[in-house]
Design an enzyme around this catalytic site. Sequence first.
Site, PDB file in Angstrom:
ATOM      1  CB  CYS A 132       4.265   4.611  34.203  1.00 18.50           C
ATOM      2  SG  CYS A 132       2.714   4.690  35.890  1.00 18.50           S
ATOM      3  CB  CYS A 188       0.377   4.618  33.898  1.00 22.09           C
ATOM      4  SG  CYS A 188       1.137   5.137  34.467  1.00 22.09           S
ATOM      5  CG  ASP A 189       1.002   1.893  30.098  1.00 21.66           C
ATOM      6  OD1 ASP A 189       0.043   2.621  30.272  1.00 21.66           O
ATOM      7  OD2 ASP A 189       2.397   2.755  30.022  1.00 21.66           O
TER       8      ASP A 189
END
Length: 303
Positions: free
Chosen positions: A131, A134-135
Amino acid sequence: MKYDIVIIGAGPAGLSAAVYARRAGLTVAVLEQNIYGGQIVNTPEVENYPGVGRQTGVELAMALYNQAADTGADIVLEGVTEVRLQQDPKVVVTTGGEYEAGAVIIANGAKRRLLGCPGEDTFSGRGVSYCATCDGAFFRGKEVSIVGGGNTALEDALFLANNCSKVYLIHRRDQFRGSKILVDAVVAKQNIEILYDSTVEEVTGSDKVEAIRVRNKLSGEEQSLPVSALFVAVGLAPENSLFTDQVELSEAGYIKAGEDCCTSCDGVFVAGDTRTKELRQIVTAAADGAVAATAAARWLDTH
Ligand code: NAP
């Protein structure tokens, strides 16, 4: 707990089904094991859902959730552990209890596919990520890599390029599967280097990712790229083992259904990425939700 319709999954398909089922005057529970909104919460920007312009995936997920909740659907964060679909009433067992349903709509989406190379598992969460939204921020200013050739890989490469010093985009063919508009944007981006006809052979490092070994399929040449992260965006795979033997699945594991969203099991309908279909998009998932809920309401009328 007893409902007219139990919907498994609270992504665009399940939440759209909830809206249509509530408008048909039916009682509805939507069961979700992870996060409302499904895959779109991992999407940096959605710009092809009609009528809403540009939104982040999270914004669209929230809007879908609020709309379904406002209609009076019970949206419950519980994972489904067992289903008994061939009986009346149908039973859906979750981590929180048992739900009886007149009809069931399966809208559980699809899961991210793994790459399967050595080191992927070892470094998962330590530089290997599924992701980018997200990261990606953890790798601000660093050199990173992403593998895949679909819309997800292209969008994520663009997202990463805005945060990271350099992005290697590794694709196993010389043509991208994703949309032309995204391909053009990726090609034009200065700090994205595309490695065509190439595969990731191994992820290496000590405590966290330090490099990936990449092989050119045409020349056989290998090189080690010094990157801090590998983002894996190689598509989706269905996870329908719960339903095996109760509804018919395709060879690839998708629930077999046509545009009418009817499965092989009476009173069980399917919507979104989890069914056999040509185009897996938010708009087609939402459309499926409407079709499945309407079909389920009609079915309940006559049974
Ligand atoms: P996808 O379209 O299925 O693409 C997966 C990519 O990964 C393909 O390029 C495939 O290569 C490659 N791949 C698969 N297995 C691989 C492996 N083992 N090693 C290396 N490469 C591998 O998946 P997606 O990009 O996640 O998209 C899923 C669906 O969501 C699609 O329908 C997509 O259009 C949609 N989506 C739409 C948007 C948007 O419209 N804005 C954004 C994101 C996703 P090949 O090309 O060689 O098969």
